[in-house]
Design a protein around this motif. Structure first.
Motif, PDB file in Angstrom:
ATOM      1  N   ALA A  72      47.062   6.179   9.746  1.00 26.45           N
ATOM      2  CA  ALA A  72      47.963   5.315  10.535  1.00 26.45           C
ATOM      3  C   ALA A  72      47.618   3.840  10.400  1.00 26.45           C
ATOM      4  CB  ALA A  72      47.916   5.739  12.007  1.00 26.45           C
ATOM      5  N   ASP A  73      46.343   3.523  10.125  1.00 27.26           N
ATOM      6  CA  ASP A  73      45.927   2.121  10.069  1.00 27.26           C
ATOM      7  C   ASP A  73      45.862   1.579   8.647  1.00 27.26           C
ATOM      8  OD1 ASP A  73      43.821   3.659   9.243  1.00 27.26           O
ATOM      9  OD2 ASP A  73      42.286   2.590  10.385  1.00 27.26           O
ATOM     10  N   HIS A  74      46.481   2.275   7.704  1.00 29.78           N
ATOM     11  CA  HIS A  74      46.424   1.807   6.314  1.00 29.78           C
ATOM     12  C   HIS A  74      47.172   0.476   6.180  1.00 29.78           C
ATOM     13  CE1 HIS A  74      46.766   1.718   1.947  1.00 29.78           C
ATOM     14  NE2 HIS A  74      45.871   2.700   1.899  1.00 29.78           N
ATOM     15  N   PRO A  75      46.606  -0.500   5.435  1.00 33.87           N
ATOM     16  CA  PRO A  75      47.244  -1.826   5.323  1.00 33.87           C
ATOM     17  C   PRO A  75      48.624  -1.802   4.686  1.00 33.87           C
ATOM     18  CG  PRO A  75      45.390  -1.615   3.798  1.00 33.87           C
ATOM     19  CD  PRO A  75      45.315  -0.449   4.725  1.00 33.87           C
ATOM     20  N   VAL A  76      48.976  -0.739   3.963  1.00 31.96           N
ATOM     21  CA  VAL A  76      50.309  -0.694   3.358  1.00 31.96           C
ATOM     22  C   VAL A  76      51.400  -0.667   4.420  1.00 31.96           C
ATOM     23  CG1 VAL A  76      50.603   1.816   3.210  1.00 31.96           C
ATOM     24  CG2 VAL A  76      51.629   0.358   1.471  1.00 31.96           C
ATOM     25  N   ASN A  77      51.056  -0.201   5.622  1.00 30.04           N
ATOM     26  CA  ASN A  77      52.068  -0.098   6.681  1.00 30.04           C
ATOM     27  C   ASN A  77      52.628  -1.465   7.057  1.00 30.04           C
ATOM     28  OD1 ASN A  77      51.867   2.682   6.814  1.00 30.04           O
ATOM     29  ND2 ASN A  77      50.263   2.648   8.363  1.00 30.04           N
ATOM     30  N   GLU A  78      51.792  -2.503   7.022  1.00 28.07           N
ATOM     31  CA  GLU A  78      52.280  -3.848   7.335  1.00 28.07           C
ATOM     32  C   GLU A  78      53.258  -4.333   6.275  1.00 28.07           C
ATOM     33  OE1 GLU A  78      51.787  -5.541  10.117  1.00 28.07           O
ATOM     34  OE2 GLU A  78      50.712  -3.770  10.830  1.00 28.07           O
ATOM     35  N   ILE A  79      52.965  -4.011   5.023  1.00 34.10           N
ATOM     36  CA  ILE A  79      53.887  -4.402   3.946  1.00 34.10           C
ATOM     37  C   ILE A  79      55.213  -3.670   4.113  1.00 34.10           C
ATOM     38  CG2 ILE A  79      54.234  -4.397   1.446  1.00 34.10           C
ATOM     39  CD1 ILE A  79      51.208  -4.533   1.127  1.00 34.10           C
ATOM     40  N   LEU A  80      55.150  -2.387   4.468  1.00 35.93           N
ATOM     41  CA  LEU A  80      56.375  -1.615   4.668  1.00 35.93           C
ATOM     42  C   LEU A  80      57.212  -2.207   5.797  1.00 35.93           C
ATOM     43  CD1 LEU A  80      54.990   2.037   4.328  1.00 35.93           C
ATOM     44  CD2 LEU A  80      56.230   0.710   2.612  1.00 35.93           C
ATOM     45  N   ILE A 120      52.730  -3.112  -2.604  1.00 32.92           N
ATOM     46  CA  ILE A 120      52.333  -1.813  -2.061  1.00 32.92           C
ATOM     47  C   ILE A 120      51.225  -1.203  -2.915  1.00 32.92           C
ATOM     48  CG2 ILE A 120      53.128   0.562  -1.727  1.00 32.92           C
ATOM     49  CD1 ILE A 120      55.840  -0.603  -0.872  1.00 32.92           C
ATOM     50  N   SER A 121      51.390  -1.266  -4.234  1.00 32.70           N
ATOM     51  CA  SER A 121      50.436  -0.604  -5.134  1.00 32.70           C
ATOM     52  C   SER A 121      49.040  -1.197  -5.017  1.00 32.70           C
ATOM     53  CB  SER A 121      50.926  -0.703  -6.576  1.00 32.70           C
ATOM     54  OG  SER A 121      50.776  -2.021  -7.089  1.00 32.70           O
ATOM     55  N   GLU A 122      48.952  -2.500  -4.722  1.00 32.70           N
ATOM     56  CA  GLU A 122      47.644  -3.138  -4.626  1.00 32.70           C
ATOM     57  C   GLU A 122      46.809  -2.586  -3.483  1.00 32.70           C
ATOM     58  OE1 GLU A 122      48.466  -7.266  -4.400  1.00 32.70           O
ATOM     59  OE2 GLU A 122      49.003  -7.464  -6.527  1.00 32.70           O
ATOM     60  N   THR A 123      47.450  -1.979  -2.486  1.00 33.57           N
ATOM     61  CA  THR A 123      46.711  -1.397  -1.369  1.00 33.57           C
ATOM     62  C   THR A 123      46.412   0.079  -1.588  1.00 33.57           C
ATOM     63  OG1 THR A 123      48.670  -0.694  -0.105  1.00 33.57           O
ATOM     64  CG2 THR A 123      47.957  -2.976   0.168  1.00 33.57           C
ATOM     65  N   LEU A 124      46.965   0.668  -2.650  1.00 34.79           N
ATOM     66  CA  LEU A 124      46.851   2.112  -2.848  1.00 34.79           C
ATOM     67  C   LEU A 124      45.870   2.501  -3.934  1.00 34.79           C
ATOM     68  CD1 LEU A 124      50.655   3.013  -2.710  1.00 34.79           C
ATOM     69  CD2 LEU A 124      48.984   3.309  -0.885  1.00 34.79           C
ATOM     70  N   LEU A 125      45.845   1.764  -5.048  1.00 38.11           N
ATOM     71  CA  LEU A 125      45.058   2.187  -6.210  1.00 38.11           C
ATOM     72  C   LEU A 125      44.309   1.024  -6.826  1.00 38.11           C
ATOM     73  CD1 LEU A 125      48.077   4.063  -7.241  1.00 38.11           C
ATOM     74  CD2 LEU A 125      45.984   5.239  -7.793  1.00 38.11           C
ATOM     75  N   GLU A 445      31.023   0.851  -0.627  1.00 40.53           N
ATOM     76  CA  GLU A 445      30.663   1.182   0.737  1.00 40.53           C
ATOM     77  C   GLU A 445      31.233   0.186   1.737  1.00 40.53           C
ATOM     78  OE1 GLU A 445      26.481   1.521   0.991  1.00 40.53           O
ATOM     79  OE2 GLU A 445      26.341   3.269  -0.336  1.00 40.53           O
ATOM     80  N   ARG A 446      31.513  -1.023   1.263  1.00 45.65           N
ATOM     81  CA  ARG A 446      31.942  -2.055   2.204  1.00 45.65           C
ATOM     82  C   ARG A 446      33.339  -2.585   1.918  1.00 45.65           C
ATOM     83  NH1 ARG A 446      26.480  -5.687   3.194  1.00 45.65           N
ATOM     84  NH2 ARG A 446      25.000  -3.985   3.039  1.00 45.65           N
ATOM     85  N   THR A 447      33.988  -2.077   0.918  1.00 44.29           N
ATOM     86  CA  THR A 447      35.338  -2.521   0.594  1.00 44.29           C
ATOM     87  C   THR A 447      36.354  -1.468   1.002  1.00 44.29           C
ATOM     88  OG1 THR A 447      35.114  -1.645  -1.648  1.00 44.29           O
ATOM     89  CG2 THR A 447      34.604  -3.967  -1.315  1.00 44.29           C
ATOM     90  N   LEU A 448      37.585  -1.902   1.086  1.00 42.66           N
ATOM     91  CA  LEU A 448      38.664  -1.000   1.487  1.00 42.66           C
ATOM     92  C   LEU A 448      38.795   0.152   0.494  1.00 42.66           C
ATOM     93  CD1 LEU A 448      41.139  -0.506   3.343  1.00 42.66           C
ATOM     94  CD2 LEU A 448      42.471  -1.856   1.703  1.00 42.66           C
ATOM     95  N   GLN A 449      38.830   1.363   1.002  1.00 44.45           N
ATOM     96  CA  GLN A 449      38.902   2.536   0.126  1.00 44.45           C
ATOM     97  C   GLN A 449      40.318   2.727  -0.398  1.00 44.45           C
ATOM     98  OE1 GLN A 449      36.332   4.597  -0.941  1.00 44.45           O
ATOM     99  NE2 GLN A 449      35.157   2.916  -0.082  1.00 44.45           N
ATOM    100  N   ARG A 450      40.438   2.803  -1.712  1.00 40.90           N
ATOM    101  CA  ARG A 450      41.688   3.134  -2.378  1.00 40.90           C
ATOM    102  C   ARG A 450      41.401   4.258  -3.362  1.00 40.90           C
ATOM    103  NH1 ARG A 450      41.170  -2.509  -2.815  1.00 40.90           N
ATOM    104  NH2 ARG A 450      42.739  -3.755  -1.739  1.00 40.90           N
ATOM    105  N   THR A 451      42.440   4.860  -3.851  1.00 38.08           N
ATOM    106  CA  THR A 451      42.256   5.785  -4.965  1.00 38.08           C
ATOM    107  C   THR A 451      41.839   4.969  -6.185  1.00 38.08           C
ATOM    108  OG1 THR A 451      43.851   7.395  -4.148  1.00 38.08           O
ATOM    109  CG2 THR A 451      43.416   7.395  -6.508  1.00 38.08           C
ATOM    110  N   MET A 452      40.714   5.370  -6.805  1.00 41.87           N
ATOM    111  CA  MET A 452      40.196   4.622  -7.951  1.00 41.87           C
ATOM    112  C   MET A 452      40.431   5.414  -9.233  1.00 41.87           C
ATOM    113  SD  MET A 452      36.683   3.015  -6.409  1.00 41.87           S
ATOM    114  CE  MET A 452      36.360   4.389  -5.305  1.00 41.87           C
ATOM    115  N   ILE A 453      40.921   4.721 -10.239  1.00 39.80           N
ATOM    116  CA  ILE A 453      41.198   5.342 -11.532  1.00 39.80           C
ATOM    117  C   ILE A 453      40.306   4.683 -12.578  1.00 39.80           C
ATOM    118  CG2 ILE A 453      42.956   5.822 -13.264  1.00 39.80           C
ATOM    119  CD1 ILE A 453      45.047   5.525 -11.056  1.00 39.80           C
ATOM    120  N   PHE A 454      39.559   5.503 -13.314  1.00 40.08           N
ATOM    121  CA  PHE A 454      38.679   5.007 -14.374  1.00 40.08           C
ATOM    122  C   PHE A 454      39.181   5.563 -15.701  1.00 40.08           C
ATOM    123  CE2 PHE A 454      36.157   4.807 -10.560  1.00 40.08           C
ATOM    124  CZ  PHE A 454      35.480   3.612 -10.677  1.00 40.08           C
TER     125      PHE A 454
END
Length: 550
Positions: A72-80, A120-125, A445-454
């Motif tokens: 519920a508190d994901h930052p993408v919600n503000e963009i939406l 939106i994508s910048e907050t997700l991945l 550990e201290r940054t916003l968690q997103r799905t990370m792709i390597f």
């Protein structure tokens, strides 16, 4: 978390649907099987720049859908919300590419622009690889990463607000100085015009009243003649005298007519009274029509002066008081300008002191965090067989701005005593991958968690180093989600979910597909990665050993 990806008619994919899992998701396959195509598809639905031609040959349009689970508190919600889209527990992104090149994007079935999609994508991945100019290799983002590591968001916001206050104070001072300079250039004109308008002392309605009075005076001669004739016609020498005579004659006759003339005599008396009132009103008007020629001249002079002033200032006569007030205010600004500038200068100095105090505190937090980050990076690089490499967070002075007075850059030296430089310029491909991975582990550990792709971040390493890379990828996935495209069996063995990307030929058409692997299929795939084209029992045994060591 990225829950799934659906692709239709994109490049060499006709249709596939993937459901990703928490933790470390690995994608393997032969070189050229289409692993990078999956990233192209994901980048397309997220609005990233990529290939221009994506639609599969023979299809009219291609479509990619990605769906995410969101707290519920994901930052993408503000963009939406800012985009007029109601946030939900699930976020669905859909993008269509037509054969003619037109692209259409939807978020939760609401059409949106590519710009909103990218926000939106910048907050997700996050995408990381050897050519990662979107992430850790982008020096413009190093300051934000260090601030997040330092947990300095409150200090950064304090500095930004202090900068806004300082900028506003400077702008007000500059605006007033420019205004005073402009007014000084027209001071003589202002003073002359204000004196002129104050002497004229125009009030609303003056022009119309003077015009009426002038017209009356101009017509007064004829009007007075006519009114005088009327007054004479009603005087004792005129109507009043005749009515009086008639009344006297009737009185004498009434004595012999037994009251028959009483009503007529009463009416004549009323007429005489009305006549007297009319004469009084006419006399009052005649007095008002009495004037001399100088009075008309004075009226015309003032009327013409008001009209000339109105033409001069391009306003209506009734607007002249407002013009006088405006010009007087400009003079007042000019008169009190020095005091106003002094007050604004004091405000600028106070705002500058507050900004420098906030910027210095932020600078101190960055220095402490830089030392801490360098230490944890040194500890993290050793297991990756880079114990001789030196990672350094460099903080140098910069022009003051909303983010303080610092420039932040992550630099490396691959050997002690060697010069430091930017990550992408100093490190080789394999070294760069390990630097990026170590840095991400330290920052995660201290940054916003997103799905990370390597994307093949383990290229150029093997053996124990590849195992160390895989374990750090798994560590990143333990509290979130990681997708890795890999050729390393050590990394693949550490995945919590495993897919194989394959090519097949159907009716002379090459198609790519992705298969979720069972435990036995994982053994075969990792054995293939170990042995090559011919998978031996020994390779399968080694694959089982790798999987068993997880």
């Amino acid at each position: 978390m990225l829950r799934g990806l659906s692709v239709r008619d994109i490049l060499i994919i006709d249709h596939l649907e993937l459901e990703f899992q928490p933790g470390l998701n690995v994608l393997t396959g032969e070189t050229g099987a289409g692993k990078s195509i999956l990233l192209d598809c994901l980048g397309f639905v997220l609005g990233w720049r990529g290939r221009a031609e994506l639609v599969r040959q023979g299809a009219e349009q291609g479509e990619v859908v990605a769906w995410f689970d969101l707290p519920a508190d994901h930052p993408v919600n503000e963009i939406l919300k800012d985009s007029g889209i109601e946030p939900e527990d699930e976020l669905i992104l859909r993008r269509i590419n037509n054969r003619d090149g037109r692209k259409t994007a939807f978020v939760n079935d609401r059409r949106c622009s590519g710009q909103v999609l990218r926000q939106i994508s910048e907050t997700l991945l996050e995408l990381h690889g050897q050519h990662d100019d979107r992430g850790l290799l982008n020096v413009k983002g190093h300051m934000a990463l260090l601030d997040d590591f330092a947990q300095a968001a409150p200090l950064r916001e304090e500095t930004r607000q202090a900068w806004r206050a300082l900028s506003l104070a400077k702008a007000e001072r500059t605006a007033l100085a420019a205004k005073i300079e402009a007014l000084a250039a027209e001071e003589d004109y202002l003073r002359h015009t204000v004196d002129e308008l104050e002497a004229l002392d125009v009030q609303p309605g003056d022009e119309s009243q003077l015009d009426s009075k002038r017209r009356l005076m101009q017509a007064a001669v004829k009007i007075r003649t006519d009114v005088t004739k009327a007054h004479q016609a009603l005087s004792p020498q005129g109507a009043e005298g005749q009515i009086s005579d008639a009344s006297r004659w009737l009185v004498e006759a009434a004595e012999h007519l037994d009251g028959q003339l009483d009503a007529a005599m009463e009416a004549l008396d009323g007429a005489l009274n009305t006549l007297g009132q009319s004469q009084q009103e006419i006399e009052s008007v005649l007095q008002g029509l009495s004037f001399n020629a100088s009075e008309l001249e004075q009226t015309e002079e003032r009327l013409f002066a008001i009209r000339a002033a109105a033409r001069k200032h391009a306003v209506l006569p009734d607007e002249l008081p407002a013009v006088a007030e405006e010009l007087s205010a400009k003079l007042q600004t000019l008169t009190s300008g020095t005091a106003g500038l002094d007050a604004l200068q004091r405000e600028v100095e106070a705002a500058e002191a507050a900004y420098m105090h906030a910027a210095e505190r932020l600078h101190g937090a960055r220095l402490s965090a830089a030392d801490a980050l360098d230490r944890v990076m040194a500890a993290e690089l050793a297991p990756l067989k880079m114990e001789r490499a030196v990672f350094k967070t460099e903080i140098s002075p910069s022009d003051a701005g909303p983010n303080g007075t610092d420039t932040v850059a992550f630099t490396v030296a691959t050997n002690p005593g060697a010069p430091t430089g930017a990550l992408e310029k100093i490190a080789s491909g394999g070294e760069l991958s390990r630097f990026l991975l170590a840095l991400k582990v330290c920052l995660s550990e201290r940054t916003l968690q997103r799905t990370m792709i390597f994307d093949e971040i383990d290229r150029g390493v093997g053996g124990a180093t590849a195992d160390a890379v895989g374990r750090r990828l798994a560590q990143l996935g333990a509290d979130g989600q990681v997708l890795v495209v890999t050729h390393s069996p050590q990394v693949a063995a550490l995945g919590s979910a495993h897919w194989r990307v394959e090519k097949r030929v159907e009716q002379d058409k090459t198609l790519s597909t992705v298969v979720a692997l069972t435990p036995q299929e994982r053994v075969d795939e990792i054995a293939r990665m170990l042995a090559g084209d011919v998978v031996t029992d020994e390779a399968r045994g080694a694959a089982r050993s790798l999987l068993g060591a997880v």
